[in-house]
Design a protein around this motif. Structure first.
Motif, PDB file in Angstrom:
ATOM      1  N   LYS A 165       0.833  -1.197   0.000  1.00 29.47           N
ATOM      2  CA  LYS A 165       0.000   0.000   0.000  1.00 29.47           C
ATOM      3  C   LYS A 165       0.870   1.251   0.000  1.00 29.47           C
ATOM      4  O   LYS A 165       2.014   1.224   0.454  1.00 29.47           O
ATOM      5  N   ASP A 166       0.329   2.343  -0.508  1.00 28.67           N
ATOM      6  CA  ASP A 166       1.034   3.620  -0.571  1.00 28.67           C
ATOM      7  C   ASP A 166       1.038   4.249   0.817  1.00 28.67           C
ATOM      8  O   ASP A 166       0.187   5.069   1.153  1.00 28.67           O
ATOM      9  N   GLN A 167       1.996   3.804   1.644  1.00 29.56           N
ATOM     10  CA  GLN A 167       2.147   4.302   3.011  1.00 29.56           C
ATOM     11  C   GLN A 167       3.551   3.946   3.484  1.00 29.56           C
ATOM     12  O   GLN A 167       4.306   3.287   2.776  1.00 29.56           O
ATOM     13  N   GLU A 168       3.933   4.379   4.665  1.00 30.00           N
ATOM     14  CA  GLU A 168       5.246   4.074   5.212  1.00 30.00           C
ATOM     15  C   GLU A 168       5.324   2.602   5.601  1.00 30.00           C
ATOM     16  O   GLU A 168       4.360   2.038   6.129  1.00 30.00           O
ATOM     17  N   HIS A 169       6.487   1.980   5.316  1.00 32.36           N
ATOM     18  CA  HIS A 169       6.705   0.580   5.636  1.00 32.36           C
ATOM     19  C   HIS A 169       8.029   0.415   6.369  1.00 32.36           C
ATOM     20  O   HIS A 169       8.929   1.236   6.230  1.00 32.36           O
TER      21      HIS A 169
END
Length: 62
Positions: free
Chosen positions: A33-37
């Motif tokens: 997903k387009d988020q911090e990992h």
């Protein structure tokens, strides 16, 4: 080594070699997903764990 993404085991990679090898890809993942990992690599055997680079790429595929 074990590779974790966001605290979950994503893959295991065998990086053993009798001589030093550089520039080899041992893990790739798609569909995040387009988020911090968070990425974490854990040595599971051997004396040392060496890396020459950890590289990531962001690709938006539609």
């Amino acid at each position: 080594m074990e590779i974790y993404i966001d605290g979950k085991l994503a893959d295991k990679a065998n990086t053993y070699n009798e001589s030093r090898v550089t520039g080899r890809s041992v893990f790739a993942i798609n569909g995040l997903k387009d988020q911090e990992h968070t990425f974490r690599a854990v040595k599971t055997s051997g004396d040392v764990m060496r890396t020459d680079v950890i590289r990531y790429a962001i690709r938006n595929i539609k």
